[in-house]
Design a protein around this motif. Structure first.
Motif, mmCIF file in Angstrom:
data_model
loop_
_atom_site.group_PDB
_atom_site.id
_atom_site.type_symbol
_atom_site.label_atom_id
_atom_site.label_comp_id
_atom_site.label_asym_id
_atom_site.label_seq_id
_atom_site.Cartn_x
_atom_site.Cartn_y
_atom_site.Cartn_z
ATOM 1 N N GLY A 95 0.906 -1.374 -0.114
ATOM 2 C CA GLY A 95 0.095 -0.048 0.158
ATOM 3 C C GLY A 95 0.751 1.448 -0.135
ATOM 4 N N LEU A 96 0.121 2.270 0.409
ATOM 5 C CA LEU A 96 0.847 3.925 0.268
ATOM 6 C C LEU A 96 1.160 3.993 1.807
ATOM 7 N N VAL A 97 2.383 4.393 2.213
ATOM 8 C CA VAL A 97 2.565 4.927 3.602
ATOM 9 C C VAL A 97 3.643 5.929 3.536
ATOM 10 N N GLN A 98 3.356 6.703 4.581
ATOM 11 C CA GLN A 98 4.281 7.974 4.653
ATOM 12 C C GLN A 98 5.691 7.538 5.322
ATOM 13 N N ALA A 99 6.690 8.190 4.790
ATOM 14 C CA ALA A 99 8.299 7.845 5.230
ATOM 15 C C ALA A 99 8.056 7.773 6.866
ATOM 16 N N GLY A 100 8.661 6.651 7.473
ATOM 17 C CA GLY A 100 8.506 6.579 8.743
ATOM 18 C C GLY A 100 7.554 5.770 9.217
ATOM 19 N N GLY A 101 6.695 5.353 8.372
ATOM 20 C CA GLY A 101 5.529 4.622 8.671
ATOM 21 C C GLY A 101 6.108 3.107 8.820
ATOM 22 N N SER A 102 4.971 2.135 8.986
ATOM 23 C CA SER A 102 5.167 0.733 8.750
ATOM 24 C C SER A 102 4.324 -0.192 7.750
ATOM 25 N N LEU A 103 4.489 -1.313 7.481
ATOM 26 C CA LEU A 103 3.461 -1.983 6.818
ATOM 27 C C LEU A 103 3.984 -3.539 6.946
ATOM 28 N N ARG A 104 2.994 -4.510 6.829
ATOM 29 C CA ARG A 104 3.089 -5.726 7.094
ATOM 30 C C ARG A 104 2.874 -6.551 5.960
ATOM 31 N N LEU A 105 3.719 -7.059 5.126
ATOM 32 C CA LEU A 105 3.416 -7.948 3.981
ATOM 33 C C LEU A 105 3.232 -9.496 4.296
ATOM 34 N N SER A 106 2.307 -10.181 3.679
ATOM 35 C CA SER A 106 1.921 -11.508 3.956
ATOM 36 C C SER A 106 2.040 -12.205 2.783
ATOM 37 N N CYS A 107 2.634 -13.581 2.732
ATOM 38 C CA CYS A 107 2.665 -14.338 1.696
ATOM 39 C C CYS A 107 1.972 -15.793 2.043
ATOM 40 N N ALA A 108 1.007 -16.118 1.340
ATOM 41 C CA ALA A 108 0.350 -17.204 1.652
ATOM 42 C C ALA A 108 0.842 -18.099 0.615
ATOM 43 N N ALA A 109 1.269 -19.495 0.998
ATOM 44 C CA ALA A 109 1.871 -20.476 0.233
ATOM 45 C C ALA A 109 0.930 -21.759 0.110
ATOM 46 N N SER A 110 0.807 -22.282 -1.017
ATOM 47 C CA SER A 110 0.032 -23.678 -0.965
ATOM 48 C C SER A 110 1.003 -24.497 -1.459
ATOM 49 N N GLY A 111 0.617 -25.872 -1.056
ATOM 50 C CA GLY A 111 1.713 -26.952 -1.067
ATOM 51 C C GLY A 111 2.083 -27.681 0.018
ATOM 52 N N ARG A 112 2.158 -29.063 0.092
ATOM 53 C CA ARG A 112 2.356 -29.306 1.580
ATOM 54 C C ARG A 112 3.878 -29.455 1.926
ATOM 55 N N THR A 113 4.933 -29.082 0.732
ATOM 56 C CA THR A 113 6.295 -29.149 0.927
ATOM 57 C C THR A 113 6.659 -27.651 1.418
#
Length: 126
Positions: free
Chosen positions: A10-28
Motif C-alpha cells: 500500500g501507500l505509507v508515509q516515510a517513517g511508517g510501517s507495513l506488514r506484508l504476508s505471503c500465503a503459500a500452497s503445497g504440502r512441502t
C-alpha cells in the motif's frame, strides 16, 4: 509445486510501517527456505530478506537490516515481512519467493529462487 500470493502492500508515509504476508500452497512449503525480494522501476530485482525452513537466524540485505523483520508460520503456510521506519527508497514491488534447493545457507541471489508470487506494490511518500 508451490503457489505464492502476497498481500499487505500500500501507500505509507516515510517513517511508517507495513506488514506484508505471503500465503503459500503445497504440502512441502515447510521444507523450503523463503525469501522476499523487491524491484523498483528501472532497476533489477534485489534481495531483501530470507528465512530458513528449519528456523533460526534470518538474513537481511544491508539496506533493510534493523528495519525489516522476516518471519514464517509453517502451520499457516505463511511468510511475513514486517517493515518499519520505511523510506522513499523502499518503494518497489515486493515479491515472495521459495528456494527449493537444499542448501546449507540462505540465498541472496534472486535468480536462484524457484517460485514467485505476483508481487505487491509498496509506495513510501516523503
Amino acid at each position: 509445486q508451490v503457489q505464492l500470493v502476497e498481500s499487505g502492500g500500500g501507500l505509507v508515509q516515510a517513517g511508517g510501517s507495513l506488514r506484508l504476508s505471503c500465503a503459500a500452497s503445497g504440502r512441502t512449503f515447510r521444507f523450503y527456505n523463503m525469501g522476499w525480494c523487491r524491484q523498483a522501476p528501472g532497476k533489477e530485482r534485489e534481495f531483501v530478506a530470507a528465512f530458513p525452513w528449519i528456523g533460526g537466524n534470518a538474513y537481511y540485505a544491508d539496506s533493510v537490516k534493523g528495519r525489516f523483520t522476516i518471519s514464517r508460520d509453517n502451520a499457516k503456510n505463511t511468510v511475513y515481512l514486517q517493515m518499519n521506519s520505511l523510506k522513499p527508497e523502499d518503494t518497489a514491488v515486493y515479491y515472495c519467493a521459495a528456494d527449493t534447493t537444499f542448501r546449507g545457507r540462505l540465498e541472496n541471489r534472486p535468480n536462484e529462487y524457484d517460485y514467485w508470487g505476483q508481487g505487491t506494490q509498496v509506495t513510501v511518500s516523503s
